[in-house]
Design a protein around this motif. Structure first.
Motif, PDB file in Angstrom:
ATOM      1  N   VAL A  89       0.843  -1.203   0.000  1.00  0.00           N
ATOM      2  CA  VAL A  89       0.000   0.000   0.000  1.00  0.00           C
ATOM      3  C   VAL A  89       0.878   1.252   0.000  1.00  0.00           C
ATOM      4  O   VAL A  89       0.642   2.206  -0.757  1.00  0.00           O
ATOM      5  N   THR A  90       1.925   1.247   0.829  1.00  0.00           N
ATOM      6  CA  THR A  90       2.811   2.414   0.902  1.00  0.00           C
ATOM      7  C   THR A  90       3.434   2.701  -0.463  1.00  0.00           C
ATOM      8  O   THR A  90       3.411   3.842  -0.950  1.00  0.00           O
ATOM      9  N   VAL A  91       3.991   1.663  -1.087  1.00  0.00           N
ATOM     10  CA  VAL A  91       4.690   1.864  -2.359  1.00  0.00           C
ATOM     11  C   VAL A  91       3.714   2.281  -3.458  1.00  0.00           C
ATOM     12  O   VAL A  91       4.001   3.175  -4.262  1.00  0.00           O
ATOM     13  N   VAL A 109      -2.758   2.943  -9.711  1.00  0.00           N
ATOM     14  CA  VAL A 109      -4.192   2.984  -9.399  1.00  0.00           C
ATOM     15  C   VAL A 109      -4.815   1.613  -9.654  1.00  0.00           C
ATOM     16  O   VAL A 109      -5.561   1.076  -8.823  1.00  0.00           O
ATOM     17  N   ALA A 110      -4.483   1.028 -10.825  1.00  0.00           N
ATOM     18  CA  ALA A 110      -5.030  -0.294 -11.155  1.00  0.00           C
ATOM     19  C   ALA A 110      -4.584  -1.321 -10.113  1.00  0.00           C
ATOM     20  O   ALA A 110      -5.381  -2.160  -9.668  1.00  0.00           O
ATOM     21  N   GLY A 111      -3.318  -1.256  -9.714  1.00  0.00           N
ATOM     22  CA  GLY A 111      -2.789  -2.191  -8.721  1.00  0.00           C
ATOM     23  C   GLY A 111      -3.489  -2.033  -7.379  1.00  0.00           C
ATOM     24  O   GLY A 111      -3.870  -3.025  -6.742  1.00  0.00           O
ATOM     25  N   LEU A 112      -3.688  -0.789  -6.965  1.00  0.00           N
ATOM     26  CA  LEU A 112      -4.369  -0.537  -5.679  1.00  0.00           C
ATOM     27  C   LEU A 112      -5.806  -1.041  -5.713  1.00  0.00           C
ATOM     28  O   LEU A 112      -6.317  -1.570  -4.723  1.00  0.00           O
ATOM     29  N   GLN A 113      -6.451  -0.872  -6.868  1.00  0.00           N
ATOM     30  CA  GLN A 113      -7.836  -1.323  -6.958  1.00  0.00           C
ATOM     31  C   GLN A 113      -7.923  -2.846  -6.750  1.00  0.00           C
ATOM     32  O   GLN A 113      -8.776  -3.330  -6.009  1.00  0.00           O
ATOM     33  N   SER A 159      -7.672  -0.879   7.827  1.00  0.00           N
ATOM     34  CA  SER A 159      -6.453  -0.109   8.108  1.00  0.00           C
ATOM     35  C   SER A 159      -6.054   0.790   6.947  1.00  0.00           C
ATOM     36  O   SER A 159      -5.372   1.790   7.135  1.00  0.00           O
ATOM     37  N   TYR A 160      -6.433   0.414   5.723  1.00  0.00           N
ATOM     38  CA  TYR A 160      -5.900   1.113   4.551  1.00  0.00           C
ATOM     39  C   TYR A 160      -6.947   1.807   3.704  1.00  0.00           C
ATOM     40  O   TYR A 160      -6.630   2.563   2.801  1.00  0.00           O
ATOM     41  N   LYS A 161      -8.238   1.514   3.999  1.00  0.00           N
ATOM     42  CA  LYS A 161      -9.313   2.005   3.159  1.00  0.00           C
ATOM     43  C   LYS A 161      -9.241   3.521   2.952  1.00  0.00           C
ATOM     44  O   LYS A 161      -9.285   4.007   1.817  1.00  0.00           O
TER      45      LYS A 161
END
Lengths: 213, 277
Positions: free
Chosen positions: A142-144, A161-165, A176-178
């Motif tokens: 998430v950080t990276v 963005v695609a990776g985070l999705q 924790s990350y939402k």
């Protein structure tokens, strides 16, 4: 039956044009045999995009079995081969590739490699790790990736963005990350100067709306 | 975020500052410094009046000469001016279309296309004079007598509808890239999608260069039905992504994004792009 493995490999070694090479690699990939891994990895260094794409597809189809050899290739001197190997690792999604993918997404000088790594970080097969280890590793991802949504290159921001999705749907501790991830999407949607990247953030927001809430 | 407007941040290209680059371009003692400064001002989008003025002066430079008689500094200055968006330089770039140096003419035609000012149309059209019959290779050079690709593309982008009949014969030129440029321009000028079919067929060419150039042409004209064929052609993902980005952004503009939401077509292109990352 068709040609033997030895004949198929020989066809690659003796291909006399770029097109003949693509055909030979495609034939070898069709065998789906772990014994083809070293040859497919050699093809990654031939500066023949068509053949490299076919070889990556073949390596990805072989999955985790190809990971040790690919990780070894990362240490090689051939930059083109390294980029294709990272792309294959990104598509396979084996957590053994996490360190190299994290490092690459943060700092590789070639944008196509940062792009592939960012995508791959979103599609790691977390079930291969114990849940406590997976949860910690997901924090690093998430950080990276949120960092990568401000990369100078549009295509890296797009891939982040695609990776985070994708990552969002596999988080072990989503609460924790939402907030952080949605803030990233909103920032990209509202402020990115590349419409294609804004559109990708819009798609992420549309898709995740309701999925998480 | 305007990533290109941070000239001082990216130090990979050396430690130039805007003032230094302009000073380097104005001096005449060191040709190498001038050449680099012209490139740098374009790369980092330095659109200050002093930079523009120095680049326009460089378009008439006589000092920097290549072994083949060309004018390297003029080429770089024309390219830079194409990136800076200042249309006051259009008359100076039009003058460059008469330069002896093929590459100065090519750079000027490309810059005029980028600047988007239709007043360049008559001068660009004049480079097509004589039609396909005279559009032959220069002996011992790797190029034709005129930069036909750049000229045809510029005429298409600048909306030169009067030039359609001049352009049509170039669909049958011997050089495939020239045919592509003509098809691309004719689609832009007429909206007739059959011209795009020619470009779509090129995506099946055995020659990688031709596939690449057809992809970029389809991207440049934002032809939505090309999205799937572009994604499927054998070429580098990096280039496919750029071509698809252009197709997508052209569609986004037409569909009112970001005020309006994503259309199904936009989602379709995004999903193709995701697969190529």
């Amino acid at each position: 039956m068709g040609a033997t493995l030895t004949e198929l490999i020989h066809a690659i070694e003796t291909a006399d044009s770029k097109t003949a090479m693509v055909v030979a690699v495609t034939n070898l990939v069709a065998v789906q045999d772990v014994a083809t891994i070293p040859t497919l990895i050699t093809v990654l260094g031939y500066n023949n995009p068509g053949a490299a794409v076919a070889a990556v597809d073949g390596l990805v189809a072989l999955g985790s079995a190809a990971v040790p050899d690919l990780l070894h290739e990362i240490d090689g001197y051939n930059y083109g081969a390294r980029a294709w190997a990272i792309r294959a690792l990104a598509l396979i999604g084996d957590p053994r590739a996490l360190p190299i993918l994290l490092e690459t997404a943060k700092g590789d000088f070639a944008l196509s490699v940062r792009r592939a790594a960012a995508r791959g970080l979103g599609t790691i097969d977390w079930s291969l790790l114990p849940p406590d280890q997976a949860a910690i590793a997901q924090g690093s991802v998430v950080t990276v990736l949120t960092e990568a949504t401000t990369d100078p290159e549009w295509v890296v921001r797009y891939a982040a963005v695609a990776g985070l999705q994708t990552l969002m749907t596999t988080l072990i501790e989503p609460q924790s990350y939402k907030t952080l991830i949605f803030a990233s999407f909103n920032q990209v949607f509202q402020q990115d100067d590349t419409p294609a990247v804004q559109a990708r953030a819009r798609l992420a927001l549309d898709t995740l709306h309701g999925h998480i809430e | 975020m305007a990533h290109d407007s941070q000239p001082l941040v990216n130090t990979e290209e050396g430690s130039l500052t805007v003032d230094q680059a302009i000073a380097n371009l104005r001096q005449t003692a060191d040709g190498g410094l001038r050449y680099y400064a012209a490139w740098w001002l374009g790369r980092f989008r330095v659109a200050e009046p002093e930079a523009i003025q120095a680049l326009v002066v460089a378009l008439d430079d006589e000092r920097d000469r290549a072994p083949d008689g060309g004018y390297p500094l003029r080429r770089n200055a024309a390219r830079a001016l194409g990136k800076l968006g200042d249309r006051t330089v259009v008359p100076a770039l039009i003058q460059c279309l008469n330069c002896d140096d093929y590459y100065v003419r090519e750079s000027a035609a490309q810059a005029l296309e980028s600047l988007g000012d239709p007043q360049a149309v008559p001068a660009l059209r004049s480079l097509l004079a004589g039609g396909v019959a005279v559009a032959v290779a220069v002996p011992d050079k790797p190029h034709l007598v005129q930069p036909y690709n750049a000229v045809l593309e510029a005429l298409g982008t600048l909306g030169a509808r009067d030039a359609v009949e001049d352009i049509k014969p170039f669909l049958d030129h011997d050089v495939a890239q020239v045919q592509n440029a003509a098809a691309r321009a004719l689609y832009q000028l007429t909206g007739d999608a059959t011209y795009c079919d020619r470009l779509l067929q090129r995506l099946q060419e055995p020659n990688l260069q031709l596939r690449r150039s057809a992809m970029m042409d389809l991207g440049a004209i934002g032809y939505l039905p090309a999205a799937q064929p572009i994604a499927a052609t054998l070429a580098e993902n990096s280039l496919k992504l750029i071509a698809l980005q252009r197709v997508l952004e052209s569609h986004l503009r037409q569909s009112g994004f970001p005020m309006a939401g994503l259309t199904d077509e936009a989602r379709g292109v995004l999903s193709l792009m995701d697969e190529l990352l």
